[in-house]
Design a protein around this motif. Structure first.
Motif, short mmCIF file in Angstrom:
data_model
loop_
_atom_site.label_atom_id
_atom_site.label_comp_id
_atom_site.label_asym_id
_atom_site.label_seq_id
_atom_site.Cartn_x
_atom_site.Cartn_y
_atom_site.Cartn_z
N TRP A 243 23.21 46.12 14.07
CA TRP A 243 22.09 45.24 14.39
C TRP A 243 21.32 45.71 15.63
O TRP A 243 20.10 45.63 15.69
CB TRP A 243 22.59 43.80 14.60
CG TRP A 243 22.79 43.07 13.30
CD1 TRP A 243 23.97 42.69 12.73
CD2 TRP A 243 21.75 42.63 12.41
NE1 TRP A 243 23.75 42.05 11.54
CE2 TRP A 243 22.40 41.99 11.32
CE3 TRP A 243 20.37 42.72 12.42
CZ2 TRP A 243 21.69 41.46 10.26
CZ3 TRP A 243 19.66 42.18 11.37
CH2 TRP A 243 20.32 41.56 10.30
N GLY A 244 22.05 46.21 16.59
CA GLY A 244 21.39 46.69 17.81
C GLY A 244 20.44 47.85 17.50
O GLY A 244 19.32 47.92 18.02
N ARG A 245 20.91 48.78 16.66
CA ARG A 245 20.07 49.92 16.28
C ARG A 245 18.87 49.45 15.45
O ARG A 245 17.75 49.95 15.62
CB ARG A 245 20.91 50.92 15.50
CG ARG A 245 20.13 52.15 15.03
CD ARG A 245 21.05 53.11 14.29
NE ARG A 245 20.29 54.21 13.70
CZ ARG A 245 19.94 55.31 14.37
NH1 ARG A 245 20.26 55.44 15.65
NH2 ARG A 245 19.26 56.27 13.77
N THR A 246 19.10 48.50 14.57
CA THR A 246 18.02 47.96 13.74
C THR A 246 16.92 47.34 14.60
O THR A 246 15.72 47.60 14.41
CB THR A 246 18.57 46.90 12.77
OG1 THR A 246 19.58 47.49 11.94
CG2 THR A 246 17.45 46.33 11.90
N ILE A 247 17.34 46.52 15.57
CA ILE A 247 16.37 45.89 16.46
C ILE A 247 15.64 46.94 17.29
O ILE A 247 14.42 46.88 17.51
CB ILE A 247 17.06 44.86 17.37
CG1 ILE A 247 17.62 43.70 16.51
CG2 ILE A 247 16.09 44.32 18.43
CD1 ILE A 247 18.47 42.73 17.29
N GLY A 248 16.38 47.96 17.76
CA GLY A 248 15.77 49.02 18.56
C GLY A 248 14.72 49.80 17.79
O GLY A 248 13.65 50.13 18.32
N ILE A 249 15.01 50.09 16.51
CA ILE A 249 14.04 50.80 15.68
C ILE A 249 12.78 49.97 15.48
O ILE A 249 11.66 50.48 15.56
CB ILE A 249 14.67 51.17 14.32
CG1 ILE A 249 15.75 52.25 14.52
CG2 ILE A 249 13.61 51.67 13.34
CD1 ILE A 249 16.54 52.56 13.27
N ALA B 145 9.11 51.11 16.81
CA ALA B 145 7.97 51.25 15.90
C ALA B 145 6.79 50.40 16.37
O ALA B 145 5.63 50.83 16.34
CB ALA B 145 8.37 50.85 14.48
N ALA B 146 7.08 49.17 16.83
CA ALA B 146 6.02 48.30 17.33
C ALA B 146 5.38 48.88 18.58
O ALA B 146 4.16 48.81 18.77
CB ALA B 146 6.57 46.91 17.63
N LEU B 147 6.21 49.50 19.44
CA LEU B 147 5.69 50.11 20.67
C LEU B 147 4.75 51.28 20.33
O LEU B 147 3.71 51.45 20.97
CB LEU B 147 6.84 50.60 21.53
CG LEU B 147 6.46 51.26 22.86
CD1 LEU B 147 5.71 50.28 23.74
CD2 LEU B 147 7.71 51.78 23.58
N ILE B 148 5.12 52.08 19.34
CA ILE B 148 4.27 53.20 18.93
C ILE B 148 2.91 52.70 18.44
O ILE B 148 1.87 53.26 18.76
CB ILE B 148 4.98 54.02 17.84
CG1 ILE B 148 6.19 54.75 18.43
CG2 ILE B 148 4.02 55.03 17.21
CD1 ILE B 148 7.04 55.46 17.40
N VAL B 149 2.92 51.61 17.66
CA VAL B 149 1.67 51.03 17.18
C VAL B 149 0.82 50.56 18.36
O VAL B 149 -0.40 50.77 18.40
CB VAL B 149 1.94 49.86 16.21
CG1 VAL B 149 0.65 49.12 15.89
CG2 VAL B 149 2.59 50.37 14.95
N GLY B 150 1.46 49.95 19.35
CA GLY B 150 0.73 49.49 20.52
C GLY B 150 0.10 50.63 21.30
O GLY B 150 -1.04 50.54 21.76
N VAL B 151 0.86 51.73 21.45
CA VAL B 151 0.33 52.89 22.16
C VAL B 151 -0.85 53.49 21.39
O VAL B 151 -1.87 53.88 21.98
CB VAL B 151 1.44 53.95 22.36
CG1 VAL B 151 0.85 55.25 22.91
CG2 VAL B 151 2.50 53.42 23.30
N LEU B 152 -0.72 53.58 20.07
CA LEU B 152 -1.82 54.09 19.25
C LEU B 152 -3.06 53.21 19.41
O LEU B 152 -4.19 53.71 19.54
CB LEU B 152 -1.41 54.13 17.78
CG LEU B 152 -0.58 55.33 17.32
CD1 LEU B 152 -0.04 55.09 15.92
CD2 LEU B 152 -1.43 56.60 17.34
N LEU B 153 -2.85 51.89 19.38
CA LEU B 153 -3.97 50.97 19.53
C LEU B 153 -4.68 51.17 20.87
O LEU B 153 -5.91 51.26 20.93
CB LEU B 153 -3.47 49.53 19.40
CG LEU B 153 -4.51 48.43 19.59
CD1 LEU B 153 -5.54 48.48 18.47
CD2 LEU B 153 -3.84 47.06 19.65
#
Length: 352
Positions: A13-19, A23-31
């Motif tokens: 679960w920890g790895r799942t939440i981290g992924i 992914a959300a952070l990458i989208v934010g950086v792209l935005l």
């Protein structure tokens, strides 16, 4: 033999939440990377020439520079103002003749053309107010209204009347350079083979881009050979950097090169708007990277042959050379590692 999906252990679960968070952070950086320039853009320090009687030039210079929108340069006459525009020392000019005239260059972009249209209206209003005040003070009737004309001294080509084709070339060049660098890094083994692949890719891709952008779309103007050379250096500058970083620091170098190009250089390239629109000093900084230098150079080659284009040429040559040097450093470093490992294996065998 690979396990079936059902037989594989579930992700923690920890790895799942981290992924998910990553992914959300990458989208934010792209935005942020692609919307920040437009969100923070302001009009400031646009170079403008003014010619005319000394007193009038001084008055309008003080008014324009007080707003912070323009940086005013003197021009001896209309011909001098046109020459400064054609060499891209300034983006437009005000000629205080009778009647006044505003000079612009739509090849610099639609946003600047709109600004100079507004300048013409402002000059026209001030000229009419001054004439009416002078006539009233002399007890004379109001003179005929003054009309300030706007002359486009460096117009866009009819095949790219809005300049969209030239502005849109920046991202494909950056993406194309990244794609070439990543593919060569991952699929070609051997330093000399990688350099050959980079050269072949650069030449073929540049010919294709010129054929489409200049031969088909008409977005590029001027000497096709010079445009091809500029595009080749732009592609090589990005692709060789990725290959060189991969050779020098390993697979992580591919990501470093991609981040430099996509998240750092591209947003501040001033491809879609003048560099003066970006927050200082990022517009000027962007010209030191491949995307910014390549767009500026292609604009100069297409519409401003009188401009001094030495700086963007040097920037592109510098990045291309840096990538090749990094690739060679990685090559010799790997050779030394192989020799050391070979010597160690020999010593172990002898000891045995």
């Amino acid at each position: 033999m690979s396990q079936s999906p059902a037989a594989r252990p579930h992700t923690r679960w920890g790895r799942t939440i981290g992924i998910a968070l990553g992914a959300a952070l990458i989208v934010g950086v792209l935005l942020l990377a692609f919307t920040w320039p437009a969100k923070t853009s302001t009009v400031h320090n646009i170079p403008l020439a003014v010619s005319g009687p000394t007193a009038q030039v001084a008055a309008i210079t003080e008014a324009l520079e007080a707003e912070g929108t323009f940086t005013v340069a003197p021009a001896t006459d209309r011909a001098d103002a046109v020459a400064q525009i054609e060499s891209r020392d300034v983006y437009g000019a005000i000629v205080l003749s009778a009647p006044p005239e505003v000079l612009t260059a739509s090849a610099n972009g639609a946003a600047l053309s709109q600004i100079f249209q507004a300048v013409a209206l402002q000059v026209q209003s001030q000229a009419n107010q001054a004439a009416a005040a002078g006539a009233a003070a002399a007890g004379q009737p109001a003179p005929p209204a003054v009309t300030v004309s706007v002359t486009d001294v460096v117009p866009l080509a009819a095949t790219d009347a809005r300049g969209a084709g030239l502005a849109s070339a920046a991202f494909p060049l950056a993406l194309g350079g990244m794609l070439g660098g990543v593919l060569v890094s991952l699929l070609v083994v051997g330093t000399w083979r990688r350099l050959f692949a980079l050269g072949a890719y650069t030449i073929l891709a540049s010919c294709l881009i010129v054929a489409v952008m200049q031969g088909w779309y008409g977005a590029l103007q001027g000497d096709a050979v010079l445009n091809l050379l500029a595009i080749a250096l732009a592609l090589l500058g990005t692709s060789s950097l990725i290959v060189g970083l991969n050779a020098a620091i390993g697979t992580a170098g591919i990501g470093v090169g991609a981040v430099i190009t996509l998240f750092v250089a591209n947003p501040i390239s001033a491809a879609a708007q003048p560099l003066q629109f970006l927050p200082e000093p990022w517009g000027a900084v962007g010209q030191w990277f491949v995307p910014g230098a390549s767009v500026s150079l292609l604009r100069d080659l297409s519409y401003f042959p009188a401009a001094d284009a030495l700086f963007p040429w040097l920037v592109l040559v510098g990045w291309a050379s840096a990538g090749v040097v990094l690739a060679m450093i990685g090559h010799f470093r790997n050779q030394e590692v192989v020799h050391v490992e070979g010597a160690l294996e020999t010593d172990v065998v002898r000891a045995a």
